[in-house]
Write a protein that holds these residues in place. Structure first.
Motif, PDB file in Angstrom:
ATOM      1  N   ARG A  92       0.743  -1.010   0.171  1.00  8.07           N
ATOM      2  CA  ARG A  92       0.037   0.048   0.098  1.00  8.07           C
ATOM      3  C   ARG A  92       0.960   1.263  -0.023  1.00  8.07           C
ATOM      4  O   ARG A  92       1.257   1.998   1.022  1.00  8.07           O
ATOM      5  CB  ARG A  92      -0.854  -0.237   0.951  1.00  8.07           C
ATOM      6  N   LEU A  94       0.902   4.227  -1.006  1.00  2.79           N
ATOM      7  CA  LEU A  94       0.332   5.739  -0.830  1.00  2.79           C
ATOM      8  C   LEU A  94       0.084   5.631   0.533  1.00  2.79           C
ATOM      9  O   LEU A  94       0.159   6.825   1.361  1.00  2.79           O
ATOM     10  CB  LEU A  94      -0.949   5.965  -1.607  1.00  2.79           C
ATOM     11  N   ASP A  95      -0.330   4.431   1.591  1.00  2.41           N
ATOM     12  CA  ASP A  95      -0.350   4.725   2.685  1.00  2.41           C
ATOM     13  C   ASP A  95       0.710   4.599   3.527  1.00  2.41           C
ATOM     14  O   ASP A  95       0.965   5.673   4.566  1.00  2.41           O
ATOM     15  CB  ASP A  95      -1.035   3.284   3.168  1.00  2.41           C
ATOM     16  N   THR A  96       1.909   3.944   2.864  1.00  5.90           N
ATOM     17  CA  THR A  96       3.123   4.393   3.501  1.00  5.90           C
ATOM     18  C   THR A  96       3.674   5.761   3.385  1.00  5.90           C
ATOM     19  O   THR A  96       4.243   6.322   4.167  1.00  5.90           O
ATOM     20  CB  THR A  96       4.296   3.358   2.977  1.00  5.90           C
ATOM     21  N   LEU A  97       3.353   6.579   2.131  1.00  4.55           N
ATOM     22  CA  LEU A  97       3.849   7.844   2.170  1.00  4.55           C
ATOM     23  C   LEU A  97       3.114   8.612   3.068  1.00  4.55           C
ATOM     24  O   LEU A  97       3.885   9.467   3.737  1.00  4.55           O
ATOM     25  CB  LEU A  97       3.277   8.138   0.451  1.00  4.55           C
ATOM     26  N   LEU A  98       1.752   8.548   3.326  1.00  3.83           N
ATOM     27  CA  LEU A  98       1.484   9.384   4.417  1.00  3.83           C
ATOM     28  C   LEU A  98       1.547   9.006   5.680  1.00  3.83           C
ATOM     29  O   LEU A  98       1.985  10.036   6.527  1.00  3.83           O
ATOM     30  CB  LEU A  98      -0.264   9.189   4.171  1.00  3.83           C
ATOM     31  N   LEU A  99       1.734   8.023   5.804  1.00  2.00           N
ATOM     32  CA  LEU A  99       2.390   7.379   7.469  1.00  2.00           C
ATOM     33  C   LEU A  99       3.639   7.925   7.669  1.00  2.00           C
ATOM     34  O   LEU A  99       3.675   8.473   8.604  1.00  2.00           O
ATOM     35  CB  LEU A  99       2.376   5.892   7.359  1.00  2.00           C
ATOM     36  N   THR A 100       4.368   7.877   6.738  1.00  2.00           N
ATOM     37  CA  THR A 100       5.991   8.269   6.845  1.00  2.00           C
ATOM     38  C   THR A 100       5.989   9.921   6.686  1.00  2.00           C
ATOM     39  O   THR A 100       6.972  10.437   7.489  1.00  2.00           O
ATOM     40  CB  THR A 100       6.951   7.648   5.834  1.00  2.00           C
ATOM     41  N   PHE A 101       5.185  10.400   6.122  1.00  2.00           N
ATOM     42  CA  PHE A 101       5.217  11.875   6.363  1.00  2.00           C
ATOM     43  C   PHE A 101       4.705  12.466   7.504  1.00  2.00           C
ATOM     44  O   PHE A 101       5.513  12.953   8.232  1.00  2.00           O
ATOM     45  CB  PHE A 101       4.288  12.410   5.086  1.00  2.00           C
ATOM     46  N   GLY A 102       3.718  11.964   8.167  1.00  2.00           N
ATOM     47  CA  GLY A 102       3.411  12.150   9.539  1.00  2.00           C
ATOM     48  C   GLY A 102       4.670  11.754  10.712  1.00  2.00           C
ATOM     49  O   GLY A 102       4.921  12.679  11.527  1.00  2.00           O
TER      50      GLY A 102
END
Length: 294
Positions: A92, A94-102
């Motif tokens: 996933r 895109l989910d890892t992108l949002l997660l690691t951005f946070g």
């Protein structure tokens, strides 16, 4: 030609920094498909590791000790991130992108709380000050030569790991075909965790190198994360040699164009060249042959 020769050492230095920043992404993004936006903050953590050691020791031993210490600190952070969060989001991106951005935002704020918002300077050892002047008024700074040597050593060590160790061969097997590697008995979860640790540790080494080029601050990594992703994409996902070629090509191109224009126009020209290249070769400069089914 004179401009190119004059800017070549600068371009190689920029390329070496980009290479150190991109090596870890080459593993995590190329093999695991994880878009780790916190990679820039891992670079920042490595730089602050060097800063802390400099408050306790003199510059020379602090720099030498900062390299393994930064690898250990950021590698441990990467292990905790992979163990606690990333492994639940494989497949996933895109989910890892949002997660690691946070996660990156949290690390930035933690750096502000611990070290303050203003940038701090890390003293450079005396033996890395000054430089060598070659014919043609070409200046080779000792600090840039050190960063270049550090990048080449990191590439050599990573190449040896991937081709001459059991763990490295398992990593390559997972890259070529994850399902087949799992069937043959390879623990792909453990391989992913180890890969993430190594990639995060390399980000810490990049942070130590960046302390030799300028001040250290909470947003240090954000200045390099986009260029590091570009290096990985241009070089070809999961292809180490492509990452090396892309890093130095991008560094030399950026330094040469800046010599003829200002920084903003140089960025525009470089990005235009990148877009044109990806239009012609969307898979990047080099591609890794795999046995995975399309």
């Amino acid at each position: 030609m004179d401009t190119l020769l004059t800017q070549l050492p600068v371009g190689l230095a920029i390329g070496a920094v980009l290479l150190l920043a991109a090596l870890g992404l080459n593993l995590t993004f190329g093999q695991m498909g994880v878009i780790n936006m916190a990679h820039g903050e891992f670079i920042m953590v490595g730089a602050y590791t060097a800063y802390v050691l400099n408050t306790w020791l003199s510059p020379t031993p602090a720099l030498i000790l900062a390299l393994p210490a930064a690898f250990a600190v950021t590698g441990a952070l990467g292990w905790l991130l992979e163990l606690g969060l990333i492994r639940h989001f494989y497949g996933r991106p895109l989910d890892t992108l949002l997660l690691t951005f946070g996660i990156g935002m949290i690390l930035q704020q933690a750096a502000r709380d611990i070290f303050g918002a203003p940038n701090v300077d890390v003293p450079t050892p005396d033996w890395l000050t000054g430089g060598i002047t070659l014919p043609g008024d070409i200046r080779l700074h000792h600090s840039r030569l050190f960063i270049l040597a550090l990048a080449l050593i990191a590439v050599a060590a990573l190449t040896h790991h991937l081709h001459h160790t059991r763990q490295g061969r398992q990593t390559r097997a997972v890259l070529h075909n994850r399902d087949l590697a799992a069937i043959t008995g390879i623990n792909t979860r453990r391989v992913d965790a180890t890969t993430f640790v190594i990639g995060s540790g390399l980000a810490g080494i990049a942070g130590v190198a960046l302390t030799l080029t300028g001040p250290t601050g909470p947003t240090l990594g954000t200045n390099y994360i986009v260029d590091a992703f570009l290096v990985v994409v241009i070089g070809g996902l999961g292809h180490l040699r492509g990452t090396v070629l892309a890093a130095f090509a991008l560094g030399i191109l950026n330094a040469t164009v800046e010599a003829w224009s200002d920084a903003s126009l140089a960025k525009l020209i470089v990005f235009t060249a990148i877009v044109a290249l990806l239009q012609a070769r969307p898979q990047g400069l080099l591609t890794t042959k795999t046995r995975a089914l399309a």
